[in-house]
Design a protein around this motif. Structure first.
Motif, PDB file in Angstrom:
ATOM      1  N   UNK A  77       0.861  -1.281  -0.020  1.00 24.50           N
ATOM      2  CA  UNK A  77      -0.356  -0.196   0.121  1.00 24.50           C
ATOM      3  C   UNK A  77       1.163   1.315  -0.069  1.00 24.50           C
ATOM      4  N   UNK A  78       1.494   1.151   0.626  1.00 22.60           N
ATOM      5  CA  UNK A  78       2.243   2.047   0.764  1.00 22.60           C
ATOM      6  C   UNK A  78       3.787   2.561  -0.499  1.00 22.60           C
ATOM      7  N   UNK A  79       4.201   1.456  -0.925  1.00 18.00           N
ATOM      8  CA  UNK A  79       4.641   2.036  -2.907  1.00 18.00           C
ATOM      9  C   UNK A  79       3.212   2.737  -3.066  1.00 18.00           C
ATOM     10  N   UNK A  80       2.466   1.563  -3.233  1.00 19.00           N
ATOM     11  CA  UNK A  80       1.240   2.701  -4.244  1.00 19.00           C
ATOM     12  C   UNK A  80       0.648   3.703  -3.904  1.00 19.00           C
ATOM     13  N   UNK A  81       0.608   4.277  -2.038  1.00 15.47           N
ATOM     14  CA  UNK A  81      -0.255   5.821  -2.180  1.00 15.47           C
ATOM     15  C   UNK A  81      -0.938   5.050  -1.635  1.00 15.47           C
ATOM     16  N   UNK A  82      -1.203   3.916  -1.082  1.00 16.86           N
ATOM     17  CA  UNK A  82      -2.991   3.147  -1.059  1.00 16.86           C
ATOM     18  C   UNK A  82      -2.380   3.412   0.903  1.00 16.86           C
ATOM     19  N   UNK A  83      -3.664   3.473   1.335  1.00 18.13           N
ATOM     20  CA  UNK A  83      -3.640   4.093   2.802  1.00 18.13           C
ATOM     21  C   UNK A  83      -4.831   2.729   3.619  1.00 18.13           C
ATOM     22  N   UNK A  84      -4.706   2.683   4.977  1.00 16.97           N
ATOM     23  CA  UNK A  84      -5.125   1.693   5.478  1.00 16.97           C
ATOM     24  C   UNK A  84      -6.281   2.155   6.508  1.00 16.97           C
ATOM     25  N   UNK A  85      -6.718   2.365   7.414  1.00 17.57           N
ATOM     26  CA  UNK A  85      -7.724   2.385   8.411  1.00 17.57           C
ATOM     27  C   UNK A  85      -7.286   0.412   9.111  1.00 17.57           C
ATOM     28  N   UNK A  86      -6.481   0.277   9.773  1.00 17.26           N
ATOM     29  CA  UNK A  86      -6.459  -1.130  11.054  1.00 17.26           C
ATOM     30  C   UNK A  86      -7.347  -1.228  11.694  1.00 17.26           C
ATOM     31  N   UNK A  87      -7.110  -2.748  11.684  1.00 19.86           N
ATOM     32  CA  UNK A  87      -8.842  -2.217  12.857  1.00 19.86           C
ATOM     33  C   UNK A  87      -8.072  -3.932  14.137  1.00 19.86           C
ATOM     34  N   UNK A 143       3.614  -2.431  16.157  1.00 16.43           N
ATOM     35  CA  UNK A 143       3.981  -2.946  14.443  1.00 16.43           C
ATOM     36  C   UNK A 143       4.161  -1.770  13.826  1.00 16.43           C
ATOM     37  N   UNK A 144       2.513  -1.857  14.088  1.00 15.31           N
ATOM     38  CA  UNK A 144       2.255  -0.379  13.214  1.00 15.31           C
ATOM     39  C   UNK A 144       2.158   1.095  12.707  1.00 15.31           C
ATOM     40  N   UNK A 145       2.317   1.510  14.063  1.00 13.95           N
ATOM     41  CA  UNK A 145       1.469   3.136  14.132  1.00 13.95           C
ATOM     42  C   UNK A 145       2.310   3.744  13.332  1.00 13.95           C
ATOM     43  N   UNK A 146       3.025   3.312  13.616  1.00 15.42           N
ATOM     44  CA  UNK A 146       4.275   4.836  12.579  1.00 15.42           C
ATOM     45  C   UNK A 146       4.563   3.902  11.334  1.00 15.42           C
ATOM     46  N   UNK A 147       3.550   2.747  10.657  1.00 11.91           N
ATOM     47  CA  UNK A 147       3.246   2.452   9.120  1.00 11.91           C
ATOM     48  C   UNK A 147       3.046   3.707   8.462  1.00 11.91           C
ATOM     49  N   UNK A 148       3.936   4.295   7.602  1.00 15.46           N
ATOM     50  CA  UNK A 148       3.358   5.243   6.611  1.00 15.46           C
ATOM     51  C   UNK A 148       2.162   4.799   5.491  1.00 15.46           C
ATOM     52  N   UNK A 149       1.557   3.781   5.361  1.00 12.36           N
ATOM     53  CA  UNK A 149       0.332   3.901   4.831  1.00 12.36           C
ATOM     54  C   UNK A 149      -0.901   3.716   5.972  1.00 12.36           C
ATOM     55  N   UNK A 150      -0.360   3.802   7.081  1.00 14.25           N
ATOM     56  CA  UNK A 150      -1.535   3.583   7.785  1.00 14.25           C
ATOM     57  C   UNK A 150      -2.582   4.920   8.527  1.00 14.25           C
ATOM     58  N   UNK A 151      -3.599   5.322   8.516  1.00 16.50           N
ATOM     59  CA  UNK A 151      -4.018   6.259   9.046  1.00 16.50           C
ATOM     60  C   UNK A 151      -4.827   6.613  10.372  1.00 16.50           C
ATOM     61  N   UNK A 152      -5.391   5.755  10.900  1.00 11.25           N
ATOM     62  CA  UNK A 152      -6.226   5.619  12.269  1.00 11.25           C
ATOM     63  C   UNK A 152      -6.331   3.925  12.232  1.00 11.25           C
ATOM     64  N   UNK A 153      -7.226   3.757  13.241  1.00 10.66           N
ATOM     65  CA  UNK A 153      -7.521   2.548  13.854  1.00 10.66           C
ATOM     66  C   UNK A 153      -8.739   1.813  14.433  1.00 10.66           C
ATOM     67  N   UNK A 154      -9.638   1.271  13.487  1.00 12.32           N
ATOM     68  CA  UNK A 154     -11.271   1.217  13.483  1.00 12.32           C
ATOM     69  C   UNK A 154     -10.708  -0.238  14.395  1.00 12.32           C
ATOM     70  N   UNK A 155     -11.707   0.423  15.547  1.00 12.76           N
ATOM     71  CA  UNK A 155     -11.981  -0.423  16.958  1.00 12.76           C
ATOM     72  C   UNK A 155     -12.977  -1.351  16.618  1.00 12.76           C
ATOM     73  N   UNK A 156     -12.842  -2.512  16.665  1.00 11.91           N
ATOM     74  CA  UNK A 156     -13.670  -3.790  16.200  1.00 11.91           C
ATOM     75  C   UNK A 156     -14.785  -3.874  14.964  1.00 11.91           C
ATOM     76  N   UNK A 157     -16.309  -4.085  15.533  1.00 10.02           N
ATOM     77  CA  UNK A 157     -16.892  -4.003  14.190  1.00 10.02           C
ATOM     78  C   UNK A 157     -18.264  -4.193  14.701  1.00 10.02           C
ATOM     79  N   UNK A 158     -18.541  -3.446  14.546  1.00 13.66           N
ATOM     80  CA  UNK A 158     -20.726  -3.038  15.038  1.00 13.66           C
ATOM     81  C   UNK A 158     -21.090  -3.188  16.712  1.00 13.66           C
TER      82      UNK A 158
END
Length: 693
Positions: A77-87, A143-158
């Motif tokens: 993702x980082x190589x391709x300019x894409x981002x993620x909410x990491x859950x 592991x991922x808080x400083x990853x350039x592709x990660x923009x935020x945390x998606x806590x659990x689900x519904x």
């Protein structure tokens, strides 16, 4: 001066556009990731939500972690300019945990412990489950808080559901001890002298049960409040474990369609941004305006939780697989429904899901990438075209919805209304009633906030506050509304208001309790009508609002006495014909209106249309909108973005209001004061803001 909220993530100045992505399901085929990245870029998608149900892929055995696959995805993702909410993956546990630690499994209201399976089948009180989620979240954050592709945390689900296990019973009793202090206070608040239900020891108290206690209304109400507080506490636990590692990225959790199980207002201080999942049942009829108004209400509700832009975390790009009928979106509807969310304050458009699962329960749920696996599909074209539109509308991001009208919709009032026995156990239709009031403003093109009576909102910011069926009305709320009206505000409320306090105890001294002085009435009795009964609302001659014609009344008719208020309309039929059906009370510098019966269209549009004119409440377009067409405004204080939307099922011509407009996507000046909207059509217009008085 232009004024905006900052983007949700500084890494993405424009709209977030993307989907739930499940690469953990495709580890057996590395080529899928390569193709997905190509297609994401082709569709104009930039942000995915990853890892929502990936616990078994991240920790296949207790203590053995396999993060390598997630490393590969995020690095690509980082190589391709894409981002993620990491859950955080707590929405569903791996089977080994249920096997080794049965206490993590929920217990139903019947006191039977569940088997492994489903989602959210876990106990939020369980120390084991909290320990396991805490360990997982800390490892993810480290592991991922400083990853350039990660923009935020998606806590659990519904988040949702409840547990009645012994651990939760103890937690409930402790929650009650903190709230009431003594059993005497609890017994008085719950009115347990009824049916000799008085408690003499704390261990006697259990959660409501189908084979036990379920008739003490304050007990039921407190259990629902406890379930919310327990869920919020678990969410806070998840967040705290991420923060412990030093991550300051924004956190969210995806909510559901005015979900009855949890008081979402309690989450607003815990989360950095609100997100929710919208799945309208479009095309149930030719005219989609009823469905559109319901989802507009929800967008406004979730925007109002924090009073700033929110996220559309999930929507389907095509169909669902779980609604009664899996209906395809007709041409134009994908853009229309997506921009509806944007119009009401969303700074994202995201989908469930990116690529269709091959098996299990959601294998036929809609996705951007179908089982055919390529971009040559109608759905992919719709998504790509929307991606281009969002790119051209980047200036909308961070803009505000400026509302002069608010509707009060409290969760505990909703619970109490639906739990109360009488006056119409066949259906009191609280949600539908709220929507009837809301839809009038939607049809008029008047922006609305959906607030709680205990929110931090300053009531004085509004010209009009509407409180339909405010059955549960605290004394503090009554005082707050009294001051609002006395200071010059306008209140509109209805039958079945001011009946009980926060403990579901009836107010003494006459209804509507704390609102009686402000409204200038006494509601002596309420008549429950059978489904086939009708009454009429007849405006009195020369009434102050200029209401004309007769309107239909059904289901509930309250018999009120005037105590300073003036009757604007009266009942047509029955032994209470001629008695007040709609009143207004001049109080201090403001006015308070009371509708004593359940009215039906076109009453609300007429009533609120007259009030909007009287109060000078601005509309998105100062012109009459055709049936099924609405308009919504977002603004930065200098430029207004006007979203004109057609849900009527037919082509509509919209007459503009004489101001100069440009197309927000093309920047072309409109050459005409008429706008032609095709079926499922939407246009985003720009104009210079005219300050309202």
């Amino acid at each position: 001066m232009s004024s905006k909220f900052p983007p949700i993530s500084g890494k993405i100045p424009g709209f977030m556009h993307g989907a739930d992505y499940n690469p953990d399901q495709w580890q057996h085929d590395p080529q899928v990731l390569d193709e997905d990245i190509r297609l994401m870029k082709l569709a104009g998608c930039n942000t995915m939500a990853i890892g929502i149900f990936a616990w078994a892929a991240l920790e296949p055995e207790e203590g053995r972690y396999t993060f390598e696959w997630l490393d590969r995805v995020l690095d690509r993702f980082a190589e391709n300019g894409l981002f993620a909410w990491l859950a955080t993956p707590s929405g569903a546990r791996p089977a080994w945990m249920s096997e080794q630690y049965p206490e993590v499994l929920r217990v139903g209201a019947n006191r039977v412990r569940n088997l492994h399976g489903q989602r959210h089948n876990h106990c939020y009180t369980s120390p084991v489950y909290r320990d396991k989620t805490g360990t997982m979240n800390r490892k993810l954050a480290a592991r991922y808080a400083g990853h350039p592709a990660v923009v935020g945390w998606h806590i659990s689900n519904e988040f949702g559901g409840e547990c009645h296990c012994p651990l939760c019973q103890d937690a409930f009793r402790e929650w009650l001890r903190e709230k009431y202090g003594t059993l005497d206070e609890l017994n008085m608040a719950w009115w347990t002298s009824f049916w000799a239900h008085r408690y003499s020891d704390w261990p006697q108290i259990e959660s409501p049960a189908p084979h036990g206690e379920s008739m003490v209304h304050a007990h039921n109400l407190d259990w629902k409040r406890f379930v919310t507080d327990r869920t919020v506490d678990f969410c806070k636990h998840e967040i705290s474990c991420i923060r412990e590692v030093g991550s300051d990225l924004p956190v969210t959790t995806n909510m559901m369609n005015w979900f009855a199980g949890l008081d979402y207002r309690k989450f607003s201080d815990v989360l950095d941004v609100i997100s929710w999942d919208a799945y309208p049942t479009w095309h149930e009829s030719k005219d989609d305006s009823q469905v559109a108004a319901w989802f507009a209400f929800n967008h406004d509700l979730f925007r109002s939780l924090k009073g700033k832009p929110f996220m559309l975390m999930e929507s389907t790009p095509s169909v669902t697989n779980w609604q009664p009928i899996s209906k395809l979106k007709k041409p134009g509807m994908h853009k229309l429904s997506s921009l509806q969310a944007v119009a009401h304050g969303s700074d994202t458009v995201q989908y469930f899901q990116w690529r269709k699962s091959r098996g299990s329960s959601e294998k036929l749920h809609g996705a951007v990438v179908d089982h055919v696996g390529h971009e040559r599909t109608r759905t992919f074209r719709d998504v790509s075209e929307l991606g281009a539109s969002l790119g051209s509308l980047a200036d909308v991001v961070g803009t505000k919805v400026d509302s002069r009208v608010a509707i009060i919709a409290d969760w505990d009032n909703r619970w109490a209304v639906k739990n109360s026995q009488g006056p119409r156990n066949a259906g009191i239709h609280y949600e539908q009633t709220v929507m009837e009031h809301y839809k009038a403003f939607w049809q008029l093109g008047v922006p609305v906030d959906i607030i709680g009576s205990g929110d931090g909102y300053d009531f004085g910011r509004y010209a009009l506050i509407v409180a339909p069926m405010m059955y549960l009305c605290r004394s503090e709320t009554g005082a707050k509304l009294e001051k609002f009206v006395s200071d010059g505000g306008t209140l509109a409320t209805t039958y079945w208001s001011g009946i009980v306090d926060e403990n579901d105890l009836c107010h003494l001294g006459g209804f509507p309790g704390p609102l009686r002085t402000t409204l200038g009435i006494w509601a002596e009795e309420i008549d429950g009508l059978y489904d086939d009964e009708r009454n009429g609302i007849v405006p009195v001659a020369d009434n102050a609002l200029g209401l004309a014609g007769e309107f239909e009344a059904r289901e509930l008719c309250e018999l009120v006495h005037l105590e300073g208020a003036e009757a604007l309309a009266i009942y047509r039929d029955d032994f209470y014909a001629g008695r007040p059906a709609l009143t207004v009370n001049a109080f201090g510098s403001g006015e308070a209106y009371y509708l004593a019966t359940r009215a039906f269209a076109p009453f609300y549009e007429s009533f609120y249309g007259k009030l909007a004119v009287k109060l000078g409440i601005p509309r998105a377009l100062e012109s009459e909108l055709p049936d099924g067409v609405t308009a919504q405004v977002r603004t930065d204080g200098e430029t207004d973005f006007v979203f004109v939307q057609n849900y009527s099922g037919a082509e509509r011509i919209v007459r503009l209001d004489g101001r100069s407009y440009r197309d927000a996507e093309t920047e072309e000046e409109l050459a005409s004061f008429e706008l032609t909207l095709p079926v499922n059509g939407v246009r985003v217009l720009k104009r210079n803001q005219v300050a309202s008085e």
